[in-house]
Motif scaffolding. Structure first.
Motif, PDB file in Angstrom:
ATOM      1  N   LYS A  16     -68.044  27.742 -90.828  1.00 48.03           N
ATOM      2  CA  LYS A  16     -68.172  26.902 -89.639  1.00 48.03           C
ATOM      3  C   LYS A  16     -67.298  25.654 -89.778  1.00 48.03           C
ATOM      4  CE  LYS A  16     -71.441  29.413 -87.693  1.00 48.03           C
ATOM      5  NZ  LYS A  16     -71.210  30.144 -86.419  1.00 48.03           N
ATOM      6  N   THR A  17     -66.978  25.064 -88.631  1.00 46.30           N
ATOM      7  CA  THR A  17     -66.170  23.855 -88.603  1.00 46.30           C
ATOM      8  C   THR A  17     -66.926  22.757 -87.862  1.00 46.30           C
ATOM      9  OG1 THR A  17     -65.098  24.540 -86.542  1.00 46.30           O
ATOM     10  CG2 THR A  17     -64.025  25.177 -88.613  1.00 46.30           C
ATOM     11  N   ALA A  18     -66.668  21.501 -88.247  1.00 47.55           N
ATOM     12  CA  ALA A  18     -67.395  20.391 -87.638  1.00 47.55           C
ATOM     13  C   ALA A  18     -66.484  19.187 -87.452  1.00 47.55           C
ATOM     14  CB  ALA A  18     -68.596  20.004 -88.499  1.00 47.55           C
ATOM     15  N   LEU A  19     -66.600  18.541 -86.307  1.00 43.37           N
ATOM     16  CA  LEU A  19     -65.936  17.279 -86.020  1.00 43.37           C
ATOM     17  C   LEU A  19     -67.003  16.205 -85.919  1.00 43.37           C
ATOM     18  CD1 LEU A  19     -63.589  15.438 -85.117  1.00 43.37           C
ATOM     19  CD2 LEU A  19     -63.894  16.337 -82.792  1.00 43.37           C
ATOM     20  N   VAL A  20     -66.878  15.164 -86.730  1.00 41.23           N
ATOM     21  CA  VAL A  20     -67.869  14.091 -86.780  1.00 41.23           C
ATOM     22  C   VAL A  20     -67.195  12.775 -86.429  1.00 41.23           C
ATOM     23  CG1 VAL A  20     -69.575  12.886 -88.200  1.00 41.23           C
ATOM     24  CG2 VAL A  20     -69.120  15.324 -88.602  1.00 41.23           C
ATOM     25  N   THR A  21     -67.569  12.171 -85.292  1.00 41.82           N
ATOM     26  CA  THR A  21     -66.997  10.880 -84.940  1.00 41.82           C
ATOM     27  C   THR A  21     -67.824   9.764 -85.587  1.00 41.82           C
ATOM     28  OG1 THR A  21     -68.284  10.502 -82.900  1.00 41.82           O
ATOM     29  CG2 THR A  21     -66.268  11.832 -82.728  1.00 41.82           C
ATOM     30  N   GLY A  22     -67.185   8.617 -85.766  1.00 41.69           N
ATOM     31  CA  GLY A  22     -67.852   7.549 -86.508  1.00 41.69           C
ATOM     32  C   GLY A  22     -68.212   8.023 -87.900  1.00 41.69           C
ATOM     33  N   GLY A  23     -67.349   8.871 -88.458  1.00 36.85           N
ATOM     34  CA  GLY A  23     -67.700   9.584 -89.684  1.00 36.85           C
ATOM     35  C   GLY A  23     -67.228   8.954 -90.970  1.00 36.85           C
ATOM     36  N   SER A  24     -66.657   7.754 -90.895  1.00 41.45           N
ATOM     37  CA  SER A  24     -66.092   7.162 -92.107  1.00 41.45           C
ATOM     38  C   SER A  24     -67.110   6.427 -92.963  1.00 41.45           C
ATOM     39  CB  SER A  24     -64.952   6.207 -91.730  1.00 41.45           C
ATOM     40  OG  SER A  24     -65.438   5.131 -90.949  1.00 41.45           O
ATOM     41  N   ARG A  25     -68.320   6.212 -92.442  1.00 42.65           N
ATOM     42  CA  ARG A  25     -69.322   5.477 -93.202  1.00 42.65           C
ATOM     43  C   ARG A  25     -70.705   5.714 -92.588  1.00 42.65           C
ATOM     44  NH1 ARG A  25     -67.168  -0.090 -90.613  1.00 42.65           N
ATOM     45  NH2 ARG A  25     -68.602  -0.226 -88.862  1.00 42.65           N
ATOM     46  N   ALA A  71     -58.872   7.777 -84.466  1.00 46.64           N
ATOM     47  CA  ALA A  71     -58.880   7.766 -83.001  1.00 46.64           C
ATOM     48  C   ALA A  71     -59.941   6.803 -82.505  1.00 46.64           C
ATOM     49  CB  ALA A  71     -59.152   9.169 -82.452  1.00 46.64           C
ATOM     50  N   ASP A  72     -59.717   6.277 -81.308  1.00 50.86           N
ATOM     51  CA  ASP A  72     -60.655   5.364 -80.667  1.00 50.86           C
ATOM     52  C   ASP A  72     -61.398   6.127 -79.573  1.00 50.86           C
ATOM     53  OD1 ASP A  72     -62.032   3.377 -79.361  1.00 50.86           O
ATOM     54  OD2 ASP A  72     -60.290   2.097 -78.996  1.00 50.86           O
ATOM     55  N   CYS A  73     -62.674   6.377 -79.786  1.00 51.77           N
ATOM     56  CA  CYS A  73     -63.460   7.164 -78.829  1.00 51.77           C
ATOM     57  C   CYS A  73     -63.887   6.355 -77.607  1.00 51.77           C
ATOM     58  CB  CYS A  73     -64.666   7.788 -79.523  1.00 51.77           C
ATOM     59  SG  CYS A  73     -64.241   9.211 -80.529  1.00 51.77           S
ATOM     60  N   ALA A  74     -63.353   5.152 -77.474  1.00 49.40           N
ATOM     61  CA  ALA A  74     -63.525   4.397 -76.233  1.00 49.40           C
ATOM     62  C   ALA A  74     -62.308   4.548 -75.326  1.00 49.40           C
ATOM     63  CB  ALA A  74     -63.752   2.921 -76.528  1.00 49.40           C
ATOM     64  N   ASP A  75     -61.278   5.223 -75.821  1.00 43.13           N
ATOM     65  CA  ASP A  75     -60.025   5.383 -75.092  1.00 43.13           C
ATOM     66  C   ASP A  75     -59.853   6.846 -74.675  1.00 43.13           C
ATOM     67  OD1 ASP A  75     -56.957   6.165 -75.243  1.00 43.13           O
ATOM     68  OD2 ASP A  75     -57.041   4.030 -74.763  1.00 43.13           O
ATOM     69  N   GLY A  88     -56.314  21.850 -83.363  1.00 40.63           N
ATOM     70  CA  GLY A  88     -55.106  22.331 -84.021  1.00 40.63           C
ATOM     71  C   GLY A  88     -55.311  22.543 -85.512  1.00 40.63           C
ATOM     72  N   ARG A  89     -56.068  21.671 -86.134  1.00 41.61           N
ATOM     73  CA  ARG A  89     -56.293  21.772 -87.577  1.00 41.61           C
ATOM     74  C   ARG A  89     -57.368  22.797 -87.928  1.00 41.61           C
ATOM     75  NH1 ARG A  89     -55.842  15.520 -89.848  1.00 41.61           N
ATOM     76  NH2 ARG A  89     -54.203  14.863 -88.402  1.00 41.61           N
ATOM     77  N   LEU A  90     -58.403  22.856 -87.111  1.00 40.69           N
ATOM     78  CA  LEU A  90     -59.542  23.724 -87.426  1.00 40.69           C
ATOM     79  C   LEU A  90     -59.468  25.093 -86.760  1.00 40.69           C
ATOM     80  CD1 LEU A  90     -62.425  21.082 -87.055  1.00 40.69           C
ATOM     81  CD2 LEU A  90     -61.468  21.978 -89.197  1.00 40.69           C
ATOM     82  N   GLY A  91     -58.693  25.205 -85.700  1.00 40.57           N
ATOM     83  CA  GLY A  91     -58.643  26.458 -84.934  1.00 40.57           C
ATOM     84  C   GLY A  91     -59.678  26.470 -83.830  1.00 40.57           C
ATOM     85  N   HIS A  92     -60.872  26.043 -84.161  1.00 41.47           N
ATOM     86  CA  HIS A  92     -61.963  25.891 -83.191  1.00 41.47           C
ATOM     87  C   HIS A  92     -62.976  24.919 -83.784  1.00 41.47           C
ATOM     88  CE1 HIS A  92     -63.496  29.005 -85.946  1.00 41.47           C
ATOM     89  NE2 HIS A  92     -64.680  28.484 -85.685  1.00 41.47           N
ATOM     90  N   VAL A  93     -63.848  24.399 -82.950  1.00 39.31           N
ATOM     91  CA  VAL A  93     -64.905  23.498 -83.417  1.00 39.31           C
ATOM     92  C   VAL A  93     -66.255  24.135 -83.115  1.00 39.31           C
ATOM     93  CG1 VAL A  93     -66.024  21.261 -83.101  1.00 39.31           C
ATOM     94  CG2 VAL A  93     -63.529  21.399 -83.180  1.00 39.31           C
ATOM     95  N   ASP A  94     -67.019  24.417 -84.154  1.00 35.40           N
ATOM     96  CA  ASP A  94     -68.368  24.981 -83.987  1.00 35.40           C
ATOM     97  C   ASP A  94     -69.405  23.891 -83.762  1.00 35.40           C
ATOM     98  OD1 ASP A  94     -67.840  27.850 -84.573  1.00 35.40           O
ATOM     99  OD2 ASP A  94     -67.278  27.086 -86.549  1.00 35.40           O
ATOM    100  N   ILE A  95     -69.215  22.749 -84.415  1.00 32.36           N
ATOM    101  CA  ILE A  95     -70.212  21.672 -84.410  1.00 32.36           C
ATOM    102  C   ILE A  95     -69.516  20.365 -84.061  1.00 32.36           C
ATOM    103  CG2 ILE A  95     -71.909  20.408 -85.798  1.00 32.36           C
ATOM    104  CD1 ILE A  95     -71.660  23.012 -87.740  1.00 32.36           C
ATOM    105  N   LEU A  96     -69.997  19.697 -83.035  1.00 38.88           N
ATOM    106  CA  LEU A  96     -69.500  18.377 -82.675  1.00 38.88           C
ATOM    107  C   LEU A  96     -70.622  17.369 -82.857  1.00 38.88           C
ATOM    108  CD1 LEU A  96     -67.541  16.308 -81.407  1.00 38.88           C
ATOM    109  CD2 LEU A  96     -68.367  17.064 -79.156  1.00 38.88           C
ATOM    110  N   VAL A  97     -70.373  16.347 -83.659  1.00 36.48           N
ATOM    111  CA  VAL A  97     -71.333  15.262 -83.828  1.00 36.48           C
ATOM    112  C   VAL A  97     -70.774  14.014 -83.153  1.00 36.48           C
ATOM    113  CG1 VAL A  97     -72.632  13.828 -85.444  1.00 36.48           C
ATOM    114  CG2 VAL A  97     -72.168  16.231 -86.012  1.00 36.48           C
ATOM    115  N   ASN A  98     -71.381  13.621 -82.047  1.00 36.09           N
ATOM    116  CA  ASN A  98     -71.006  12.404 -81.341  1.00 36.09           C
ATOM    117  C   ASN A  98     -71.787  11.241 -81.940  1.00 36.09           C
ATOM    118  OD1 ASN A  98     -69.138  13.231 -79.234  1.00 36.09           O
ATOM    119  ND2 ASN A  98     -70.850  14.317 -78.290  1.00 36.09           N
ATOM    120  N   ASN A  99     -71.118  10.474 -82.793  1.00 38.83           N
ATOM    121  CA  ASN A  99     -71.812   9.405 -83.505  1.00 38.83           C
ATOM    122  C   ASN A  99     -71.166   8.035 -83.329  1.00 38.83           C
ATOM    123  OD1 ASN A  99     -73.565   8.223 -85.722  1.00 38.83           O
ATOM    124  ND2 ASN A  99     -71.556   8.061 -86.707  1.00 38.83           N
ATOM    125  N   ALA A 100     -69.890   7.993 -82.954  1.00 32.87           N
ATOM    126  CA  ALA A 100     -69.210   6.704 -82.795  1.00 32.87           C
ATOM    127  C   ALA A 100     -69.980   5.849 -81.795  1.00 32.87           C
ATOM    128  CB  ALA A 100     -67.777   6.923 -82.317  1.00 32.87           C
TER     129      ALA A 100
END
Length: 265
Positions: A16-25, A71-75, A88-100
């Protein structure tokens, strides 16, 4: 008859693949650890490249495949760029975490309009635009996906008088109903949408409040007499993201030591 999967199989996110925003801390990085520890490949996003590089290195050191995109998720343009690069990097996203997210403290009668717009733009509009982009270009076509929105117990009611965060509370209330509405609409595509409502955690965002009120005093408001730590979102994140939660959608869960269970809490 097909045998039911084991608990270990249901929680497994290998492949599985996941994109996590606000994910740096903070909470975002904690959730990224949970997803990666279960086998998912991770892409982190936040505004600062240096923070992301350090967070990705931390995940890699733990044996988790991780990449990052600043990236800035306010823009709106940045959101579309983030979605395109992640796909492009993952091919597809299975899991999106909106945290920013953002907060702003000011009395309601004097709350700056620009600050209100900043909070609502990132905390609500940003969630919608990124969910829309990822769903349109990945999840809907695959008829599969899960979106986890980070709300807050602040979205469940008002605050004590000392906490003047009306824009933040309003935005997080909106996130909860956004979660319900999106789950109802996208269920036909096999997309599950759920929310987590954290209480007070030992994060950078809560540092000023903890220093002002004192950790012991804040913890005393919770039935469990403690603040959230760097493990407490892992379980619910993995439940929502994996097949262990495949019949759960449109729901929110407070992870707050019991604060929201109290009358007037």
């Amino acid at each position: 008859m097909e045998m039911a999967r084991t608990v270990q199989q249901l929680f497994n996110l290998e492949g599985k693949t996941a994109l996590v925003t606000g994910g740096s801390r903070g909470l975002g990085l904690q959730m990224a650890h949970a997803l990666g520890e279960a086998g998912a490949r991770i892409v982190l996003s936040s505004r600062k490249a240096q923070d992301l590089e350090q967070a990705a290195a931390e995940l890699e050191a733990a044996g988790i495949a991780a990449d990052w995109i600043a990236a800035d998720c306010a823009d709106e343009q940045d959101i579309h760029r983030l979605a395109a690069e992640a796909l492009g990097r993952l091919g597809h996203v299975d899991i999106l975490v909106n945290n920013a997210g953002a907060s702003w403290g000011a009395p309601a009668e004097d709350h700056p309009t620009a600050a209100w717009d900043k909070v609502m733009n990132l905390n609500v509009r940003g969630y919608f635009l990124l969910s829309q982009a990822i769903a349109k270009h990945s999840m809907i076509a695959r008829r599969s996906g899960t979106i986890i929105n980070i709300a807050s117990i602040a979205g469940l009611g008002g605050n004590p008088g000392a906490m003047k965060t009306i824009a933040y509370n309003t935005s997080k209330g909106a996130v909860i109903n956004f979660t319900r509405a999106l789950a109802g609409e996208w269920g036909e595509y096999g997309i599950r949408v759920n929310a987590i409502c954290p209480g007070f955690f030992k994060t950078k965002m809560a540092t000023v409040l903890i220093e002002t009120l004192g950790e012991d005093k804040m913890a005393a408001h919770a039935p469990l007499r403690r603040l959230g730590d760097d493990e407490d979102l892992k379980g619910i994140t993995l439940l929502y993201a994996s097949d262990a939660g495949k019949h759960i959608t449109g729901q929110w869960m407070a992870v707050d030591g019991g604060v929201s269970a109290l009358v007037g809490g």
